[in-house]
Design a protein around this motif. Structure first.
Motif, PDB file in Angstrom:
ATOM      1  N   GLU A   1       0.294  -2.427 -18.224  1.00 32.51           N
ATOM      2  CA  GLU A   1       1.077  -2.895 -17.065  1.00 32.51           C
ATOM      3  C   GLU A   1       1.360  -1.711 -16.155  1.00 32.51           C
ATOM      4  OE1 GLU A   1       4.393  -5.342 -17.824  1.00 32.51           O
ATOM      5  OE2 GLU A   1       3.315  -6.548 -19.289  1.00 32.51           O
ATOM      6  N   THR A   2       1.180  -1.912 -14.865  1.00 37.54           N
ATOM      7  CA  THR A   2       1.406  -0.816 -13.922  1.00 37.54           C
ATOM      8  C   THR A   2       1.974  -1.362 -12.619  1.00 37.54           C
ATOM      9  OG1 THR A   2       0.323   1.028 -12.771  1.00 37.54           O
ATOM     10  CG2 THR A   2      -1.017  -0.905 -13.115  1.00 37.54           C
ATOM     11  N   ASP A   3       2.602  -0.444 -11.858  1.00 38.68           N
ATOM     12  CA  ASP A   3       3.085  -0.844 -10.529  1.00 38.68           C
ATOM     13  C   ASP A   3       1.900  -1.046  -9.579  1.00 38.68           C
ATOM     14  OD1 ASP A   3       5.740  -0.607 -11.264  1.00 38.68           O
ATOM     15  OD2 ASP A   3       5.930   1.460 -10.553  1.00 38.68           O
ATOM     16  N   ALA A   4       0.985  -0.047  -9.607  1.00 37.53           N
ATOM     17  CA  ALA A   4      -0.136  -0.077  -8.656  1.00 37.53           C
ATOM     18  C   ALA A   4      -1.428   0.298  -9.362  1.00 37.53           C
ATOM     19  CB  ALA A   4       0.122   0.915  -7.523  1.00 37.53           C
ATOM     20  N   LEU A   5      -2.505  -0.325  -8.934  1.00 36.64           N
ATOM     21  CA  LEU A   5      -3.825   0.040  -9.446  1.00 36.64           C
ATOM     22  C   LEU A   5      -4.708   0.378  -8.253  1.00 36.64           C
ATOM     23  CD1 LEU A   5      -5.634  -1.217 -12.437  1.00 36.64           C
ATOM     24  CD2 LEU A   5      -6.923  -1.161 -10.328  1.00 36.64           C
ATOM     25  N   ILE A   6      -5.326   1.549  -8.315  1.00 35.77           N
ATOM     26  CA  ILE A   6      -6.199   1.984  -7.214  1.00 35.77           C
ATOM     27  C   ILE A   6      -7.646   1.870  -7.676  1.00 35.77           C
ATOM     28  CG2 ILE A   6      -6.816   3.895  -5.672  1.00 35.77           C
ATOM     29  CD1 ILE A   6      -3.998   5.057  -6.183  1.00 35.77           C
ATOM     30  N   VAL A   7      -8.453   1.145  -6.923  1.00 36.28           N
ATOM     31  CA  VAL A   7      -9.890   1.045  -7.222  1.00 36.28           C
ATOM     32  C   VAL A   7     -10.592   2.118  -6.398  1.00 36.28           C
ATOM     33  CG1 VAL A   7     -11.938  -0.426  -7.212  1.00 36.28           C
ATOM     34  CG2 VAL A   7      -9.677  -1.451  -7.538  1.00 36.28           C
ATOM     35  N   GLY A   8     -11.087   3.156  -7.064  1.00 31.99           N
ATOM     36  CA  GLY A   8     -11.825   4.211  -6.369  1.00 31.99           C
ATOM     37  C   GLY A   8     -11.040   5.496  -6.304  1.00 31.99           C
ATOM     38  N   ALA A   9     -11.691   6.582  -6.746  1.00 27.91           N
ATOM     39  CA  ALA A   9     -11.049   7.906  -6.724  1.00 27.91           C
ATOM     40  C   ALA A   9     -11.826   8.845  -5.824  1.00 27.91           C
ATOM     41  CB  ALA A   9     -10.954   8.464  -8.135  1.00 27.91           C
ATOM     42  N   GLY A  10     -12.250   8.332  -4.669  1.00 32.73           N
ATOM     43  CA  GLY A  10     -12.806   9.200  -3.630  1.00 32.73           C
ATOM     44  C   GLY A  10     -11.657   9.982  -3.015  1.00 32.73           C
ATOM     45  N   PRO A  11     -11.890  10.703  -1.908  1.00 34.36           N
ATOM     46  CA  PRO A  11     -10.797  11.497  -1.323  1.00 34.36           C
ATOM     47  C   PRO A  11      -9.594  10.639  -0.977  1.00 34.36           C
ATOM     48  CG  PRO A  11     -12.656  11.283   0.205  1.00 34.36           C
ATOM     49  CD  PRO A  11     -13.128  10.803  -1.121  1.00 34.36           C
TER      50      PRO A  11
ATOM     51  N   PRO B   1     -18.158   9.356 -13.308  1.00 32.06           N
ATOM     52  CA  PRO B   1     -17.469  10.066 -14.403  1.00 32.06           C
ATOM     53  C   PRO B   1     -16.553  11.181 -13.906  1.00 32.06           C
ATOM     54  CG  PRO B   1     -19.773  10.731 -14.282  1.00 32.06           C
ATOM     55  CD  PRO B   1     -19.577   9.712 -13.196  1.00 32.06           C
ATOM     56  N   HIS B   2     -16.341  11.270 -12.586  1.00 30.19           N
ATOM     57  CA  HIS B   2     -15.518  12.352 -12.033  1.00 30.19           C
ATOM     58  C   HIS B   2     -14.922  11.891 -10.705  1.00 30.19           C
ATOM     59  CE1 HIS B   2     -18.828  12.819  -9.296  1.00 30.19           C
ATOM     60  NE2 HIS B   2     -19.650  12.887 -10.326  1.00 30.19           N
ATOM     61  N   PRO B   3     -13.885  12.604 -10.207  1.00 30.97           N
ATOM     62  CA  PRO B   3     -13.294  12.200  -8.933  1.00 30.97           C
ATOM     63  C   PRO B   3     -14.131  12.656  -7.738  1.00 30.97           C
ATOM     64  CG  PRO B   3     -12.139  14.115  -9.801  1.00 30.97           C
ATOM     65  CD  PRO B   3     -13.175  13.739 -10.835  1.00 30.97           C
ATOM     66  N   GLY B   4     -13.841  12.082  -6.560  1.00 35.37           N
ATOM     67  CA  GLY B   4     -14.404  12.648  -5.328  1.00 35.37           C
ATOM     68  C   GLY B   4     -15.281  11.725  -4.509  1.00 35.37           C
TER      69      GLY B   4
END
Ligand SMILES: Cc1cc2nc3c(=O)[nH]c(=O)nc-3n(C[C@H](O)[C@H](O)[C@H](O)COP(=O)(O)OP(=O)(O)OC[C@H]3O[C@@H](n4cnc5c(N)ncnc54)[C@H](O)[C@@H]3O)c2cc1C
Length: 360
Positions: free
Chosen positions: A3-13, A36-39
């Motif tokens: 359970e979370t407050d917010a979920l972000i799809v995508g870890a680009g900039p 497998p990594h951010p950006g």
């Protein structure tokens, strides 16, 4: 179920900066990316190219910008208020009767979230596939685009296609399987020029010279499929992949025994499942209200390259601005009725506490 407050799809900039803005408003979040990594694009498409239009940074690179954004969210990651998940594709989003959203990944992550923030850019970075009719039926059983279980290849004819570090790394690992090595390992690429590191290319050439593997310059044209014990050239009936037909540069052909084919052809962004979440789309983008960056679906926001609105510019600086307004609008849903006064990171002792820095 997480359970979370917010979920972000995508870890680009933009997904990364969204984490920071949510953190300042004390909104817990999880971030999921297929890579497998951010950006996102910065890391995948131009890590070492210079960027000249990030405010306050006369020159940076894709890689350096991502490293700085990742460092900026570290206080929230360290405190556990932001959690990052790599190599996971968000496949389905469903609205629950209490107004929250159920979000799942094929690898088995399940979330319920009060708000969903889509920072999906041009789509999820997924492996490029071979355009050879008939091969798709064997995906996951004999044809692989991601790192498979190498031990299952003992005693088999293994073919690796590609010219990058991943492809050569896979081939070398197969040759060096100690218990029972594969019966044969062949690397194929359309010409004898590689993008892999010189170290891997030299190691591959040494193994070829020692007769432990082969390199073939060529292209796969068709699978050879056995429907019984007999080898037929018809891919019409699903049977067993037994060999690959190759076209060679001199115009001749070769049939190469193959129980397993691994291909590393790079990654490309695909909108994929996002298009099936029932959200209104306009030319593969999500229209948003520019006051909140909310989509037509209350509780679902879109920031960065994935959104559209009059005057939209697909620039990192524009995405950063969008994250700020989306975070304030998300706070109204996560903490209903609570005032969210604007505070400066320069002077707010509350923000200093969140960031783990000493105020002056
Ligand atoms: C060659 C090149 C040069 C550029 N130069 C500049 C420049 O100089 N200045 C500038 O401002 N902009 C530049 N850009 C544009 C800039 O890179 C984009 O605006 C920026 O990357 C958008 O960020 P984003 O976070 O919205 O999306 P992205 O960077 O595309 O990241 C989105 C992430 O979401 C993930 N994702 C998507 N769907 C899913 C899913 N269903 N499940 C899990 N993960 C998912 C993807 O894997 C990806 O990692 C350039 C772009 C390119 C291609």
């Amino acid at each position: 179920m997480i359970e979370t407050d917010a979920l972000i799809v995508g870890a680009g900039p933009i997904g990364l900066f969204q984490v920071f803005q949510l953190g300042l408003l004390e909104i817990n979040c999880h971030v999921i990316d297929a890579l497998p990594h951010p950006g996102g694009q910065c890391a995948q498409l131009y890590p070492d190219k210079p960027i000249y239009d990030i405010p306050g940074l006369p020159a940076t690179t894709g890689r350096a910008l991502v490293a700085a954004l990742r460092q900026q969210i570290e206080p929230f990651v360290a405190s556990g208020s932001a959690q990052l998940h790599w190599g996971q594709l968000v496949s389905s989003v469903r609205k629950l009767s209490d107004g929250r959203f159920a979000v799942t990944t094929p690898a088995g992550l399940n979330f319920t979230t009060k708000v969903l923030i889509i920072a999906a850019g041009a789509g999820a970075f997924v492996p490029r596939k071979l355009m050879v009719p008939g091969l798709e039926a064997f995906e996951g059983s004999q044809v692989f685009y991601a790192q498979p279980e190498f031990d299952a290849f003992a005693g088999k004819h293994v073919v690796v296609q590609g010219d990058d570090d991943t492809a050569l790394g896979w081939a070398l690992r197969c040759v060096n399987l100690t218990a029972t090595p594969p019966q044969s390992v062949t690397l194929i690429h359309r010409r004898e020029v590689f993008t892999a590191s010189a170290e891997l290319v030299n190691a591959m050439r040494a193994l070829c010279a020692a007769g432990k593997m082969r390199f073939v310059a060529g292209q796969i044209t068709a699978p050879v499929i056995s429907t019984t014990n007999r080898i037929t050239d018809s891919p019409a009936t699903l049977g067993t992949l037994t060999a690959l037909q190759l076209a060679l540069p001199d115009g001749s052909g070769e049939t190469l025994l193959a129980d397993v084919l691994m291909a590393s052809l790079g990654l490309s962004p695909k909108l994929g499942p996002l298009a099936e979440w029932g959200l209104k789309m306009q030319r593969k983008q999500l229209p948003v209200d520019t006051e909140t960056f909310q989509t037509a679906q209350p509780g679902i926001f879109a920031v960065g390259d994935i959104n559209t609105y009059p005057g939209k510019k697909k620039l990192i600086v524009c995405g950063f601005h969008e994250c700020v307004l989306a975070a304030f609008a998300a706070a109204d849903i996560v903490f209903p009725g609570k005032q969210q006064p604007l505070q400066y990171t320069t002077t707010s002792t509350r923000l200093h506490g969140l960031l783990g820095v000493a105020g002056v």
